[in-house]
Design a protein around this motif. Structure first.
Motif, PDB file in Angstrom:
ATOM      1  N   ALA A 141       1.332  -1.015   0.010  1.00 14.28           N
ATOM      2  CA  ALA A 141      -0.359  -0.494   0.318  1.00 14.28           C
ATOM      3  C   ALA A 141       0.541   0.998  -0.243  1.00 14.28           C
ATOM      4  CB  ALA A 141      -0.987   0.554   1.001  1.00 14.28           C
ATOM      5  N   ILE A 142       1.860   1.153   0.503  1.00 15.28           N
ATOM      6  CA  ILE A 142       2.356   2.147   0.776  1.00 15.28           C
ATOM      7  C   ILE A 142       3.743   2.887  -0.214  1.00 15.28           C
ATOM      8  CG2 ILE A 142       4.819   3.665   1.833  1.00 15.28           C
ATOM      9  CD1 ILE A 142       2.677   3.968   3.993  1.00 15.28           C
ATOM     10  N   ALA A 143       3.787   1.747  -1.215  1.00 11.76           N
ATOM     11  CA  ALA A 143       4.777   2.115  -2.890  1.00 11.76           C
ATOM     12  C   ALA A 143       3.384   1.978  -3.695  1.00 11.76           C
ATOM     13  CB  ALA A 143       5.343   0.542  -3.003  1.00 11.76           C
ATOM     14  N   MET A 144       2.296   1.783  -2.894  1.00 12.26           N
ATOM     15  CA  MET A 144       1.730   1.708  -4.262  1.00 12.26           C
ATOM     16  C   MET A 144       0.647   3.673  -4.053  1.00 12.26           C
ATOM     17  SD  MET A 144      -0.878  -1.924  -4.817  1.00 12.26           S
ATOM     18  CE  MET A 144      -1.495  -1.068  -6.484  1.00 12.26           C
ATOM     19  N   ALA A 145       0.112   4.046  -2.683  1.00  8.59           N
ATOM     20  CA  ALA A 145      -0.396   5.461  -3.171  1.00  8.59           C
ATOM     21  C   ALA A 145       1.142   6.229  -2.749  1.00  8.59           C
ATOM     22  CB  ALA A 145      -0.312   5.438  -1.179  1.00  8.59           C
ATOM     23  N   ARG A 146       2.388   5.932  -2.927  1.00  7.55           N
ATOM     24  CA  ARG A 146       3.272   7.155  -2.378  1.00  7.55           C
ATOM     25  C   ARG A 146       3.322   8.113  -4.441  1.00  7.55           C
ATOM     26  NH1 ARG A 146       7.327   4.936  -0.787  1.00  7.55           N
ATOM     27  NH2 ARG A 146       7.569   4.980   1.168  1.00  7.55           N
ATOM     28  N   PRO A 147       3.075   6.971  -5.226  1.00  7.24           N
ATOM     29  CA  PRO A 147       3.290   7.731  -6.810  1.00  7.24           C
ATOM     30  C   PRO A 147       1.958   8.736  -6.974  1.00  7.24           C
ATOM     31  CG  PRO A 147       3.430   5.622  -6.830  1.00  7.24           C
ATOM     32  CD  PRO A 147       3.640   5.699  -5.855  1.00  7.24           C
ATOM     33  N   ALA A 148       1.161   8.220  -6.439  1.00  3.03           N
ATOM     34  CA  ALA A 148      -0.232   8.875  -6.692  1.00  3.03           C
ATOM     35  C   ALA A 148      -0.496   9.637  -5.688  1.00  3.03           C
ATOM     36  CB  ALA A 148      -1.749   7.583  -6.233  1.00  3.03           C
ATOM     37  N   LEU A 149       0.171   9.418  -4.416  1.00  6.03           N
ATOM     38  CA  LEU A 149      -0.166  10.673  -3.910  1.00  6.03           C
ATOM     39  C   LEU A 149       1.286  12.615  -4.549  1.00  6.03           C
ATOM     40  CD1 LEU A 149      -0.469   9.977  -0.061  1.00  6.03           C
ATOM     41  CD2 LEU A 149      -1.430  11.457  -1.468  1.00  6.03           C
ATOM     42  N   ALA A 150       2.080  11.557  -5.116  1.00  5.67           N
ATOM     43  CA  ALA A 150       2.787  12.583  -6.148  1.00  5.67           C
ATOM     44  C   ALA A 150       2.298  13.252  -7.531  1.00  5.67           C
ATOM     45  CB  ALA A 150       4.457  11.599  -6.590  1.00  5.67           C
ATOM     46  N   ARG A 151       1.199  12.068  -8.084  1.00  4.19           N
ATOM     47  CA  ARG A 151       0.826  12.996  -8.912  1.00  4.19           C
ATOM     48  C   ARG A 151      -0.339  13.944  -8.120  1.00  4.19           C
ATOM     49  NH1 ARG A 151      -0.860  10.614 -14.425  1.00  4.19           N
ATOM     50  NH2 ARG A 151       1.487   9.749 -14.353  1.00  4.19           N
ATOM     51  N   PHE A 152      -1.259  13.505  -7.683  1.00  5.84           N
ATOM     52  CA  PHE A 152      -1.962  13.968  -6.882  1.00  5.84           C
ATOM     53  C   PHE A 152      -2.081  13.999  -5.813  1.00  5.84           C
ATOM     54  CE2 PHE A 152      -3.925  10.675  -9.400  1.00  5.84           C
ATOM     55  CZ  PHE A 152      -4.244  11.607 -10.584  1.00  5.84           C
ATOM     56  N   PRO A 153      -1.617  15.838  -5.284  1.00  6.43           N
ATOM     57  CA  PRO A 153      -1.010  16.122  -3.908  1.00  6.43           C
ATOM     58  C   PRO A 153      -1.653  17.372  -3.547  1.00  6.43           C
ATOM     59  CG  PRO A 153       0.040  17.940  -6.192  1.00  6.43           C
ATOM     60  CD  PRO A 153      -0.506  16.416  -6.526  1.00  6.43           C
ATOM     61  N   GLY A 154      -2.078  17.001  -2.002  1.00 11.43           N
ATOM     62  CA  GLY A 154      -3.135  17.511  -1.677  1.00 11.43           C
ATOM     63  C   GLY A 154      -4.326  15.807  -1.452  1.00 11.43           C
ATOM     64  N   THR A 155      -4.877  15.503  -2.302  1.00 12.45           N
ATOM     65  CA  THR A 155      -5.605  14.371  -2.014  1.00 12.45           C
ATOM     66  C   THR A 155      -5.521  13.595  -0.655  1.00 12.45           C
ATOM     67  OG1 THR A 155      -5.995  14.028  -4.440  1.00 12.45           O
ATOM     68  CG2 THR A 155      -6.714  12.651  -3.389  1.00 12.45           C
ATOM     69  N   PRO A 156      -7.096  14.128  -0.485  1.00 14.69           N
ATOM     70  CA  PRO A 156      -7.327  13.178   1.349  1.00 14.69           C
ATOM     71  C   PRO A 156      -7.006  11.516   0.688  1.00 14.69           C
ATOM     72  CG  PRO A 156      -9.189  13.997   0.833  1.00 14.69           C
ATOM     73  CD  PRO A 156      -8.638  13.823  -0.366  1.00 14.69           C
TER      74      PRO A 156
END
Length: 283
Positions: free
Chosen positions: A41-56
Motif C-alpha cells: 500500500a505504501i509503495a502504491m500510494a506514494r506515486p499516486a500522492l505525487a501525481r495528485f498532491p493534496g488528495t485525502p
C-alpha cells in the motif's frame, strides 16, 4: 546463458515493482479520495500522492511496511491474524468511502495481505470472533480461495463491500496480484469485485471442513441470516500480459439489484528485450 537468465529475472522484478506500475496506470483526472490497502500500500500510494498532491488518502498496511507518508493517514493492521489495527483500518476505509457522493471519484489501490490487514465484521460479530475464524481456517490447511469465501461472507468490506460503500461515486481500482492466475476475488478477499460465493456456499465449505460447529456461535448466526448483497458487474478489457497484472474498473450509474462497474487491464506495451522477436530477415 547466465546473462540471459539474469536479464529475465531482472525484467520480471522490474515489471512487478508497484511504483512504476501505478505511475503508468494512474487516471488522468484527479480523484477526490485515495484508498490503499495491502502489503504494497505504501509503495502504491506514494506515486499516486505525487501525481495528485493534496488528495485525502488512507493507507492500511502491515507494521513491517508502515512508514510516514506525507499527506496520508497510515494505519498498521495485523497479519495473518487481524488485530485492533485491522479493525481501525477497516472502519477508516469504509467511513471514507461512504462519505463520497455522486459525481466524485475514488482511486483504490489493492495488494496482497489486505484480508487480515483491514477487517469490518458483520453486525453481531466481534473482532475476536472474526480472528478466531481466521485461526481455524489457517489451522485447517484450506487454500486461499476457500479461506476468502468464508472471510467475504463475514465482512462488510470484502467481496465487493468497499465498492458498495463507494457507490454512487465513481472509482478506479489498481490491483497488484500476488496469486497464481491473478484471481481478483482472491487478492485481499476482493474488496472491489464480486464475492467467490454466497453465505450458503461458505456454510457448506465449513461443514465439509468440519469447522461449522467450531466457529463462534455469532458467526454461525451471521452466515445463516446473511443474504447475498448486490455485487459489482464488471466488463474486462485486455491490452496485454505481464508477470504482474493490474486491472482498473470504473463505476457507472447503479441499476436495481446490482452495482455496475468496469475494469480494464493496463500495463506497458513494450516487451522486455528477451521477449522481443527478431525482425524479419535477421538471426
Amino acid at each position: 546463458m547466465r546473462d540471459g537468465l539474469r536479464e529475465i529475472f531482472e525484467a520480471g522484478v522490474a515489471r512487478a515493482m508497484p511504483g512504476p506500475a501505478v505511475t503508468a496506470a494512474l487516471p488522468g483526472a484527479a480523484p477526490d479520495l485515495i484508498l490503499a490497502l495491502g502489503k504494497a500500500a505504501i509503495a502504491m500510494a506514494r506515486p499516486a500522492l505525487a501525481r495528485f498532491p493534496g488528495t485525502p488518502c488512507i493507507v492500511v498496511t502491515n507494521p513491517e511496511n508502515a512508514a510516514e507518508l506525507l499527506g496520508a493517514r497510515v494505519i498498521a493492521g495485523g497479519h495473518p491474524i487481524p488485530d485492533a489495527g485491522s479493525a481501525e483500518g477497516g472502519a477508516a476505509l469504509l467511513a471514507a468511502a461512504e462519505a463520497l457522493g455522486a459525481g466524485q471519484r475514488a482511486l483504490v489501490l489493492i495488494s496482497g495481505g489486505g484480508s487480515a490487514l483491514a477487517v469490518a465484521p458483520l453486525p453481531g460479530v466481534t473482532l475476536a470472533e472474526k480472528a478466531e475464524v481466521s485461526r481455524l481456517l489457517l489451522g485447517a490447511g484450506l487454500d486461499i480461495r476457500a479461506m476468502n469465501l468464508v472471510r467475504q461472507n463475514l465482512s462488510r468490506l470484502k467481496g465487493g463491500g468497499l465498492a458498495r460503500a463507494i457507490a454512487p461515486a465513481e472509482a478506479t481500482a489498481l490491483i497488484l496480484s500476488d496469486v497464481v492466475g491473478d484471481d481478483l476475488a482472491a487478492i485481499a478477499s476482493g474488496p472491489v469485485v464480486p464475492p467467490l460465493g454466497d453465505p450458503a456456499a461458505a456454510r457448506r465449505l465449513l461443514e465439509e471442513a468440519g469447522l461449522w460447529m467450531r466457529i463462534p456461535e455469532s458467526c454461525r448466526q451471521a452466515l445463516a441470516a446473511a443474504r447475498p448483497a448486490p455485487t459489482p458487474r464488471s466488463r474486462p478489457g485486455w491490452s496485454g500480459r505481464t508477470p504482474c497484472r493490474w486491472r482498473r474498473w470504473r463505476r457507472r450509474r447503479p441499476r436495481r439489484g446490482s452495482i455496475p462497474c468496469r475494469w480494464r487491464a493496463t500495463w506497458p506495451r513494450r516487451r522486455p528485450a528477451w521477449r522481443r522477436r527478431p525482425a524479419a530477415g535477421r538471426g
